[in-house]
Design a protein around this motif. Structure first.
Motif, PDB file in Angstrom:
ATOM      1  N   PRO A  65       1.019  -1.204  -0.107  1.00  0.00           N
ATOM      2  CA  PRO A  65      -0.135  -0.230  -0.100  1.00  0.00           C
ATOM      3  C   PRO A  65       0.851   1.307  -0.041  1.00  0.00           C
ATOM      4  O   PRO A  65       2.032   1.303   0.429  1.00  0.00           O
ATOM      5  CB  PRO A  65      -0.751  -0.195   1.346  1.00  0.00           C
ATOM      6  CG  PRO A  65       0.269  -1.049   2.103  1.00  0.00           C
ATOM      7  CD  PRO A  65       0.654  -1.934   1.425  1.00  0.00           C
ATOM      8  N   THR A  66       0.318   2.327  -0.349  1.00  0.00           N
ATOM      9  CA  THR A  66       0.941   3.639  -0.375  1.00  0.00           C
ATOM     10  C   THR A  66       0.972   4.150   1.152  1.00  0.00           C
ATOM     11  O   THR A  66       0.026   3.739   1.715  1.00  0.00           O
ATOM     12  CB  THR A  66       0.326   4.677  -1.260  1.00  0.00           C
ATOM     13  OG1 THR A  66      -1.039   4.871  -0.756  1.00  0.00           O
ATOM     14  CG2 THR A  66       0.306   4.180  -2.801  1.00  0.00           C
ATOM     15  N   LYS A  67       2.083   4.810   1.356  1.00  0.00           N
ATOM     16  CA  LYS A  67       2.222   5.414   2.703  1.00  0.00           C
ATOM     17  C   LYS A  67       0.844   6.332   3.134  1.00  0.00           C
ATOM     18  O   LYS A  67       0.570   6.321   4.290  1.00  0.00           O
ATOM     19  CB  LYS A  67       3.251   6.134   2.884  1.00  0.00           C
ATOM     20  CG  LYS A  67       4.837   5.264   2.800  1.00  0.00           C
ATOM     21  CD  LYS A  67       5.810   6.086   3.090  1.00  0.00           C
ATOM     22  CE  LYS A  67       7.188   5.081   3.116  1.00  0.00           C
ATOM     23  NZ  LYS A  67       8.324   5.940   3.112  1.00  0.00           N
ATOM     24  N   GLN A  68       0.498   7.050   2.059  1.00  0.00           N
ATOM     25  CA  GLN A  68      -0.750   7.917   2.186  1.00  0.00           C
ATOM     26  C   GLN A  68      -2.051   7.430   2.449  1.00  0.00           C
ATOM     27  O   GLN A  68      -3.111   7.930   2.926  1.00  0.00           O
ATOM     28  CB  GLN A  68      -0.749   8.948   1.038  1.00  0.00           C
ATOM     29  CG  GLN A  68       0.440   9.882   0.741  1.00  0.00           C
ATOM     30  CD  GLN A  68       1.609   9.197   0.083  1.00  0.00           C
ATOM     31  OE1 GLN A  68       1.399   8.179  -0.359  1.00  0.00           O
ATOM     32  NE2 GLN A  68       2.594   9.868   0.128  1.00  0.00           N
ATOM     33  N   THR A  69      -2.103   6.099   1.959  1.00  0.00           N
ATOM     34  CA  THR A  69      -3.640   5.427   2.262  1.00  0.00           C
ATOM     35  C   THR A  69      -3.585   4.143   3.147  1.00  0.00           C
ATOM     36  O   THR A  69      -2.753   3.242   2.956  1.00  0.00           O
ATOM     37  CB  THR A  69      -4.065   4.868   0.754  1.00  0.00           C
ATOM     38  OG1 THR A  69      -3.990   6.013  -0.256  1.00  0.00           O
ATOM     39  CG2 THR A  69      -5.473   4.427   0.584  1.00  0.00           C
ATOM     40  N   LYS A  70      -4.639   4.430   4.051  1.00  0.00           N
ATOM     41  CA  LYS A  70      -4.609   3.046   4.939  1.00  0.00           C
ATOM     42  C   LYS A  70      -5.399   2.006   4.275  1.00  0.00           C
ATOM     43  O   LYS A  70      -6.180   2.315   3.308  1.00  0.00           O
ATOM     44  CB  LYS A  70      -5.350   3.481   6.242  1.00  0.00           C
ATOM     45  CG  LYS A  70      -4.561   4.496   7.315  1.00  0.00           C
ATOM     46  CD  LYS A  70      -3.574   3.683   8.100  1.00  0.00           C
ATOM     47  CE  LYS A  70      -2.923   4.854   8.994  1.00  0.00           C
ATOM     48  NZ  LYS A  70      -2.042   4.002  10.053  1.00  0.00           N
ATOM     49  N   ARG A  71      -5.175   0.912   4.693  1.00  0.00           N
ATOM     50  CA  ARG A  71      -5.878  -0.297   4.055  1.00  0.00           C
ATOM     51  C   ARG A  71      -6.717  -1.057   5.321  1.00  0.00           C
ATOM     52  O   ARG A  71      -6.341  -1.323   6.269  1.00  0.00           O
ATOM     53  CB  ARG A  71      -5.035  -1.158   3.633  1.00  0.00           C
ATOM     54  CG  ARG A  71      -4.585  -0.817   2.127  1.00  0.00           C
ATOM     55  CD  ARG A  71      -3.668  -2.018   1.444  1.00  0.00           C
ATOM     56  NE  ARG A  71      -3.818  -1.694  -0.011  1.00  0.00           N
ATOM     57  CZ  ARG A  71      -3.418  -2.832  -0.949  1.00  0.00           C
ATOM     58  NH1 ARG A  71      -2.735  -4.029  -0.240  1.00  0.00           N
ATOM     59  NH2 ARG A  71      -3.412  -2.649  -2.162  1.00  0.00           N
ATOM     60  N   VAL A  72      -8.134  -1.187   4.884  1.00  0.00           N
ATOM     61  CA  VAL A  72      -8.959  -2.046   5.707  1.00  0.00           C
ATOM     62  C   VAL A  72      -9.364  -3.195   4.938  1.00  0.00           C
ATOM     63  O   VAL A  72      -9.624  -3.160   4.062  1.00  0.00           O
ATOM     64  CB  VAL A  72     -10.345  -1.015   5.965  1.00  0.00           C
ATOM     65  CG1 VAL A  72     -11.101  -1.902   6.991  1.00  0.00           C
ATOM     66  CG2 VAL A  72      -9.900   0.005   6.754  1.00  0.00           C
ATOM     67  N   ALA A  73      -8.886  -4.255   5.618  1.00  0.00           N
ATOM     68  CA  ALA A  73      -9.545  -5.760   4.907  1.00  0.00           C
ATOM     69  C   ALA A  73     -10.359  -6.465   5.675  1.00  0.00           C
ATOM     70  O   ALA A  73     -10.472  -6.383   6.766  1.00  0.00           O
ATOM     71  CB  ALA A  73      -7.902  -6.420   4.976  1.00  0.00           C
ATOM     72  N   THR A  74     -11.256  -7.108   4.869  1.00  0.00           N
ATOM     73  CA  THR A  74     -12.016  -7.918   5.233  1.00  0.00           C
ATOM     74  C   THR A  74     -12.127  -9.183   4.207  1.00  0.00           C
ATOM     75  O   THR A  74     -11.331  -9.023   3.091  1.00  0.00           O
ATOM     76  CB  THR A  74     -13.536  -7.358   5.450  1.00  0.00           C
ATOM     77  OG1 THR A  74     -14.325  -8.147   6.013  1.00  0.00           O
ATOM     78  CG2 THR A  74     -14.214  -6.893   4.104  1.00  0.00           C
ATOM     79  N   HIS A  75     -12.764 -10.214   4.324  1.00  0.00           N
ATOM     80  CA  HIS A  75     -13.017 -11.310   3.450  1.00  0.00           C
ATOM     81  C   HIS A  75     -13.705 -11.014   2.088  1.00  0.00           C
ATOM     82  O   HIS A  75     -14.752 -10.259   2.153  1.00  0.00           O
ATOM     83  CB  HIS A  75     -13.389 -12.730   4.212  1.00  0.00           C
ATOM     84  CG  HIS A  75     -14.858 -12.369   4.605  1.00  0.00           C
ATOM     85  ND1 HIS A  75     -16.003 -12.706   3.910  1.00  0.00           N
ATOM     86  CD2 HIS A  75     -15.646 -12.272   5.707  1.00  0.00           C
ATOM     87  CE1 HIS A  75     -17.109 -12.580   4.371  1.00  0.00           C
ATOM     88  NE2 HIS A  75     -16.757 -12.153   5.600  1.00  0.00           N
ATOM     89  N   LEU A  99      -3.923  -9.747   3.321  1.00  0.00           N
ATOM     90  CA  LEU A  99      -4.288  -9.544   4.305  1.00  0.00           C
ATOM     91  C   LEU A  99      -3.227  -8.919   5.023  1.00  0.00           C
ATOM     92  O   LEU A  99      -3.237  -7.980   5.742  1.00  0.00           O
ATOM     93  CB  LEU A  99      -4.697 -10.731   5.430  1.00  0.00           C
ATOM     94  CG  LEU A  99      -6.078 -11.141   4.572  1.00  0.00           C
ATOM     95  CD1 LEU A  99      -6.637 -12.269   5.277  1.00  0.00           C
ATOM     96  CD2 LEU A  99      -7.218 -10.076   4.552  1.00  0.00           C
ATOM     97  N   ALA A 100      -1.846  -9.331   4.896  1.00  0.00           N
ATOM     98  CA  ALA A 100      -0.779  -8.698   5.629  1.00  0.00           C
ATOM     99  C   ALA A 100      -0.359  -7.339   5.036  1.00  0.00           C
ATOM    100  O   ALA A 100       0.359  -6.576   5.836  1.00  0.00           O
ATOM    101  CB  ALA A 100       0.517  -9.723   5.241  1.00  0.00           C
ATOM    102  N   THR A 101      -1.091  -6.788   4.143  1.00  0.00           N
ATOM    103  CA  THR A 101      -0.766  -5.477   3.339  1.00  0.00           C
ATOM    104  C   THR A 101      -1.510  -4.491   4.120  1.00  0.00           C
ATOM    105  O   THR A 101      -1.614  -3.386   3.983  1.00  0.00           O
ATOM    106  CB  THR A 101      -1.061  -5.406   2.198  1.00  0.00           C
ATOM    107  OG1 THR A 101      -2.251  -5.578   1.728  1.00  0.00           O
ATOM    108  CG2 THR A 101       0.037  -6.467   1.436  1.00  0.00           C
ATOM    109  N   ALA A 102      -2.623  -4.992   5.154  1.00  0.00           N
ATOM    110  CA  ALA A 102      -3.583  -4.241   5.586  1.00  0.00           C
ATOM    111  C   ALA A 102      -3.324  -3.699   6.980  1.00  0.00           C
ATOM    112  O   ALA A 102      -2.516  -4.237   7.580  1.00  0.00           O
ATOM    113  CB  ALA A 102      -4.921  -4.856   5.757  1.00  0.00           C
ATOM    114  N   ASP A 103      -3.546  -2.555   7.418  1.00  0.00           N
ATOM    115  CA  ASP A 103      -3.485  -1.743   8.532  1.00  0.00           C
ATOM    116  C   ASP A 103      -4.391  -2.382   9.463  1.00  0.00           C
ATOM    117  O   ASP A 103      -4.299  -2.184  10.798  1.00  0.00           O
ATOM    118  CB  ASP A 103      -3.764  -0.172   8.346  1.00  0.00           C
ATOM    119  CG  ASP A 103      -2.831   0.293   7.377  1.00  0.00           C
ATOM    120  OD1 ASP A 103      -1.648   0.676   7.642  1.00  0.00           O
ATOM    121  OD2 ASP A 103      -3.053   0.530   6.252  1.00  0.00           O
ATOM    122  N   ILE A 104      -5.619  -2.651   9.230  1.00  0.00           N
ATOM    123  CA  ILE A 104      -6.510  -3.322  10.149  1.00  0.00           C
ATOM    124  C   ILE A 104      -7.353  -4.590   9.334  1.00  0.00           C
ATOM    125  O   ILE A 104      -7.650  -4.208   8.163  1.00  0.00           O
ATOM    126  CB  ILE A 104      -7.725  -2.339  10.576  1.00  0.00           C
ATOM    127  CG1 ILE A 104      -8.556  -2.756  11.566  1.00  0.00           C
ATOM    128  CG2 ILE A 104      -8.134  -1.541   9.547  1.00  0.00           C
ATOM    129  CD1 ILE A 104      -9.056  -1.708  12.337  1.00  0.00           C
TER     130      ILE A 104
END
Length: 360
Positions: free
Chosen positions: A31-41, A77-82
């Protein structure tokens, strides 16, 4: 207390952009540093993770406008912040919020609740107070705490129960009718049909997120701006009830407000449980009529502590006045729980006569 909305239902939000795992390159993309990532299935979606994604990306400071990714691939999923509702881990310190793993038994508060949390419940547990503050401003911590629990009890807890397969009642009896218009059911119906050859599941997920979010926002607005201010009105009316009948069984609301929840809670606090049988309130601003209503055995029950007499029920106007011996009657519901009179004196006479009647 007056509350103001910091954001309205008409707010325009930036659409969340999602990537489904379509290849090795995608799965390892950072992911870019500017954008958080929310992951779900990915795959079939449910109310809990849909609402969890809404709450995080619309009303939390840390994850507002975050990208939503849907996958079960560990590398993605490992790339997500949450992560919510997938991954088999509950660890708030690492922002991992799954509830499917063996041994998970967490509730909102083990001293108050018994329903195990779903992913939306987990997000509400850890971010709910912040979310309420961000939706409503000019709100102190004590008020936030009242709303935090009320919104959970009235909105969130049912979603947790449904997602975890908890029935409302301990019974083996078949239900008398089916209800499939609850929020969880409506979200389920937004999933692609089995015979849709080209489903756009992401568009459907986004639609579900908007639907659950709007209903959550309406719930917060209602409880913060309408329900909560009514507490002082109900308390004042309870304190004045002896003015109308020495039994303390009749409460008159000079100003109508949602009263049931407050009445039951205040009865407990004042140690007068089940004492109040009837309430009166003005029918409308357009006339001088008054409504008379029974207090139910529970806020959500159709059974009353004391109903109106059987020979009044289903009657209107002159027929009801003749049956009751009270002038000015307008109607009495066939269920015996609510009625009306043209003026306050007549309404008060109705509840006093009903209170004394054995046939109710």
């Amino acid at each position: 207390r007056d509350f103001c909305l910091s954001r309205g239902l008409g707010d325009v939000y930036k659409r969340q952009v999602s990537t489904q795992s379509t290849g090795a390159a995608k799965m390892t993309e950072a992911p870019t540093k500017q954008t958080k990532r929310v992951a779900t299935h990915d795959g079939t979606f449910h109310c809990d993770e849909v609402l969890a994604c809404y709450l995080l990306t619309r009303w939390t400071k840390e994850f507002k406008a975050a990208e939503i990714i849907r996958s079960r691939d560990p590398q993605v999923l490992a790339t997500a912040d949450i992560i919510v509702d997938v991954g088999g881990v509950y660890d708030p310190s690492k922002h991992r919020y799954d509830h499917h793993q063996i041994g998970f038994t967490h509730t909102l508060d083990d001293n108050k609740y018994k329903i195990k949390l779903s992913s939306s419940g987990l997000i509400y547990k850890h971010f709910g107070r912040e979310i309420i503050k961000n939706i409503l401003n000019e709100i102190d911590d004590a008020t936030v705490e009242v709303l935090y629990h009320k919104i959970y009890q009235s909105f969130m807890e049912g979603l947790d129960a449904i997602d975890n397969g908890v029935h409302r009642y301990e019974t083996d009896l078949a239900p008398r009718y089916q209800i499939d218009t609850d929020l969880s059911s409506r979200v389920g119906k937004l999933n692609p049909w089995w015979n849709d050859p080209n489903p756009d599941i992401r568009a459907r997920f986004d639609k579900a997120m908007e639907m659950t979010g709007e209903e959550f926002l309406q719930a917060v607005k209602f409880f913060g701006l309408s329900w909560l201010p009514g507490r002082s009105i109900v308390l004042e009316s309870i304190n004045k009830r002896m003015k109308y009948d020495p039994s303390g069984s009749i409460v008159v609301f000079d100003t109508f407000c949602p009263w049931k929840d407050h009445l039951f809670q205040l009865e407990k606090e004042l140690n007068i449980a089940e004492q109040i049988k009837y309430v009166l309130y003005s029918g409308s601003d357009k006339d001088l009529s008054w409504r008379v209503q029974c207090v139910p055995v529970r806020p959500d029950s159709f059974q009353n502590r004391k109903s109106f007499p059987k020979d009044w029920r289903g009657k209107r106007d002159a027929e009801l006045s003749e049956a009751s011996g009270i002038p000015g009657c307008i109607f009495l519901h066939i269920g015996g729980w609510i009625g009306g009179n043209a003026n306050f004196e007549g309404a008060l006479a109705m509840v006093k006569k009903a209170l004394a009647s054995p046939d109710s």
